[in-house]
Write an enzyme that holds these catalytic residues in place. Structure first.
Site, mmCIF file in Angstrom:
data_model
loop_
_atom_site.group_PDB
_atom_site.id
_atom_site.type_symbol
_atom_site.label_atom_id
_atom_site.label_comp_id
_atom_site.label_asym_id
_atom_site.label_seq_id
_atom_site.Cartn_x
_atom_site.Cartn_y
_atom_site.Cartn_z
ATOM 1 N N CYS A 57 27.242 55.116 81.027
ATOM 2 C CA CYS A 57 27.519 56.421 80.527
ATOM 3 C C CYS A 57 28.051 56.793 79.050
ATOM 4 O O CYS A 57 28.223 55.555 78.195
ATOM 5 C CB CYS A 57 28.851 57.019 81.254
ATOM 6 S SG CYS A 57 30.143 55.703 81.032
ATOM 7 N N HIS A 173 44.407 51.551 89.333
ATOM 8 C CA HIS A 173 43.303 51.518 88.618
ATOM 9 C C HIS A 173 43.900 51.494 86.957
ATOM 10 O O HIS A 173 44.677 52.546 87.062
ATOM 11 C CB HIS A 173 42.227 52.387 89.004
ATOM 12 C CG HIS A 173 40.965 52.418 87.993
ATOM 13 N ND1 HIS A 173 41.085 52.700 86.621
ATOM 14 C CD2 HIS A 173 39.585 51.718 88.481
ATOM 15 C CE1 HIS A 173 39.640 52.651 86.223
ATOM 16 N NE2 HIS A 173 38.885 52.058 87.387
ATOM 17 N N GLU A 175 42.759 53.244 84.710
ATOM 18 C CA GLU A 175 42.902 54.393 83.886
ATOM 19 C C GLU A 175 43.762 55.337 84.565
ATOM 20 O O GLU A 175 44.793 56.097 83.934
ATOM 21 C CB GLU A 175 41.420 55.195 84.348
ATOM 22 C CG GLU A 175 41.287 56.611 83.714
ATOM 23 C CD GLU A 175 40.349 57.059 84.451
ATOM 24 O OE1 GLU A 175 38.951 56.651 84.550
ATOM 25 O OE2 GLU A 175 40.240 58.361 84.923
ATOM 26 N N CYS A 278 34.537 63.177 85.486
ATOM 27 C CA CYS A 278 33.615 63.408 84.130
ATOM 28 C C CYS A 278 32.264 63.464 84.461
ATOM 29 O O CYS A 278 31.753 63.327 85.818
ATOM 30 C CB CYS A 278 33.791 62.060 83.467
ATOM 31 S SG CYS A 278 32.768 60.874 84.041
ATOM 32 N N SER A 308 34.661 47.924 89.799
ATOM 33 C CA SER A 308 34.158 49.294 89.058
ATOM 34 C C SER A 308 34.128 50.164 90.378
ATOM 35 O O SER A 308 33.438 50.376 91.252
ATOM 36 C CB SER A 308 32.551 49.078 88.487
ATOM 37 O OG SER A 308 32.029 50.301 88.599
HETATM 38 S S1 SF4 Z 1 35.360 58.958 81.969
HETATM 39 FE FE1 SF4 Z 1 33.221 59.066 82.600
HETATM 40 S S2 SF4 Z 1 32.035 58.957 80.680
HETATM 41 FE FE2 SF4 Z 1 34.127 58.186 80.136
HETATM 42 S S3 SF4 Z 1 33.897 56.054 80.250
HETATM 43 FE FE3 SF4 Z 1 34.753 56.579 82.435
HETATM 44 S S4 SF4 Z 1 32.905 56.949 83.633
HETATM 45 FE FE4 SF4 Z 1 32.187 56.863 81.526
#
Ligand code: SF4
Length: 407
Positions: A57, A173, A175, A278, A308
């Site tokens: 991406c 995770h 993020e 996203c 992932s």
């Molecule tokens: S937010 Fe979306 S575009 Fe950004 S790194 Fe993650 S998967 Fe990729």
């Protein structure tokens, strides 16, 4: 943050200089050629159908580009990476070969010296981690994806306004851990709901028909902010999500929570929402749906690192159309009969037998997660084709795929 001279949030003007190296490491002429063939490669006994959108991406492309540029710009410096840069073992190992030092290999913030460089991964880092790294006075190369930062802005805004962030995501995770740290930094609270059933438990509590307070805290205490009190902190809520969740599940959860607040209060002032999936995740999920709806398929291979999240979700969608296997690369194809793969939600891989039905031609769907290099996808094509004694490159014309690989 952006004005901090030691925080670099862009490349080093070396994009062209590293383009060849990136192409050699991660691109594939075979896969680029398939883009010009609507994803179809017909070898006779096997027909490959590649999804329209797959693989790297924009966020991953950018993170890897910055890493290569940083290596080129600081050839003699020690560069640390606070986590996997993206969730793909091949890419992380390539960076190790280039001398990057990963925290997960035993390095830590205490290892950093002021002449060193620290790379933050595409899914970001927590507020505390960044503050600690800044104290080391090292240069920080921040590759956090802009789409992740959009979620952070949303969550900060909820926190500032006294809304609790309900985050659809996986609490472990990286993020999501980074995201919820933004809620805390603004004095807010958060709760992470992994899926629709968990969101329903939150809704039931909001409506006073679900778990009692004690049971609710037992369930959600470990995935909510310290001091979270459901009787106080579910009064005003805002919805956000990990960017790589199932898009339609995130949307549904948001609608359900909004409806619950409206039912409880008679108005929606205590509810905020914003779509934070996203576009790259959305495009890949849409593409596998399109592929499955358009072509009858016998098997679908979904290629990506086992940690992932977006690959796991692609595999879940793919499973609606045909037996789908989440594999991390060509080695997972053990033979024509057996394949090593990760089942959805499982912690360990398993080996499935008879993964390849013997009807001919075999109609094989393929897609890959947002952190999977095309070179790995091409190796999977080659491994499968070799089961039939074939080489996919011999089906590609001499000019096909060349223009994109030669950057
Ligand atoms: S937010 Fe979306 S575009 Fe950004 S790194 Fe993650 S998967 Fe990729």
């Amino acid at each position: 943050m952006a004005r901090d001279p030691d925080l670099v949030q862009k490349g080093f003007g070396l994009k062209a200089a590293v383009a060849g190296e990136l192409a050699a490491d991660y691109r594939s002429r075979l896969i680029e050629a398939l883009r010009g063939r609507q994803g179809l490669l017909d070898l006779g006994p096997i027909k490959f159908h590649l999804a329209e959108e797959f693989g790297f991406c924009y966020g991953v492309d950018r993170a890897i580009d910055y890493a290569y540029e940083a290596r080129r710009h600081f050839p003699d410096k020690t560069i640390y990476v606070t986590n996997e840069i993206i969730h793909n073992p091949f890419v992380n190992n390539r960076l190790r070969e280039m001398g990057f030092r990963f925290f997960e290999d035993g390095h830590s913030i205490s290892s950093i010296g002021e002449d060193d460089i620290v790379l933050l991964p595409a899914f970001g880092a927590t507020v505390e981690q960044i503050d600690e790294i800044k104290k080391k006075r090292a240069v920080i190369v921040d590759t956090t994806c802009g789409s992740v930062m959009n979620v952070w802005k949303r969550v900060e805004y909820y926190g500032r306004d006294g809304y609790t962030s309900i985050v659809h995501g996986k609490h472990y995770h990286e993020e999501t851990i980074a995201t919820v740290s933004r809620a805390l930094s603004e004095g807010g609270h958060y709760l992470v709901a992994r899926n629709e059933p968990e969101a329903q438990m939150v809704i039931d509590y909001i409506l006073g028909v679900g778990l009692d307070r004690e049971a609710f805290l037992e369930k959600f205490g470990p995935v909510s902010s310290e001091g979270f009190d459901p009787d106080i902190h579910l009064e005003k809520i805002g919805v956000a999500n990990q960017t790589t969740m199932l898009a339609n599940e995130s949307a549904k959860i948001s609608v359900m929570l909004g409806a619950a607040v409206l039912k409880r209060d008679g108005h929606s002032e205590n509810f905020r929402e914003f779509d934070t999936i996203c576009s790259a995740t959305q495009d890949r999920q849409d593409a596998i749906l399109k592929l499955g709806n358009r072509h009858p398929l016998d098997v679908i291979l979904v290629i990506g690192g086992y940690n992932s999240s977006n690959t796991a979700h692609l595999c879940k969608i793919a499973g609606k159309f045909a037996p789908a296997y989440h594999i991390d690369g060509p080695e997972a194809i053990l033979s024509g009969e057996s394949i090593q793969h990760l089942e959805h939600g499982a912690a360990e891989t398993v080996v499935a037998t008879n993964w390849r039905p013997d009807n001919k031609p075999l109609r094989l769907g393929v897609t890959s997660g947002a952190s999977t290099p095309n070179s790995i996808v091409a190796e999977v094509f080659s491994k499968v084709a070799a089961l039939y004694g074939l080489d996919p490159m011999s089906f590609i014309g001499p000019e096909e795929g060349l223009e994109i690989v030669e950057v």
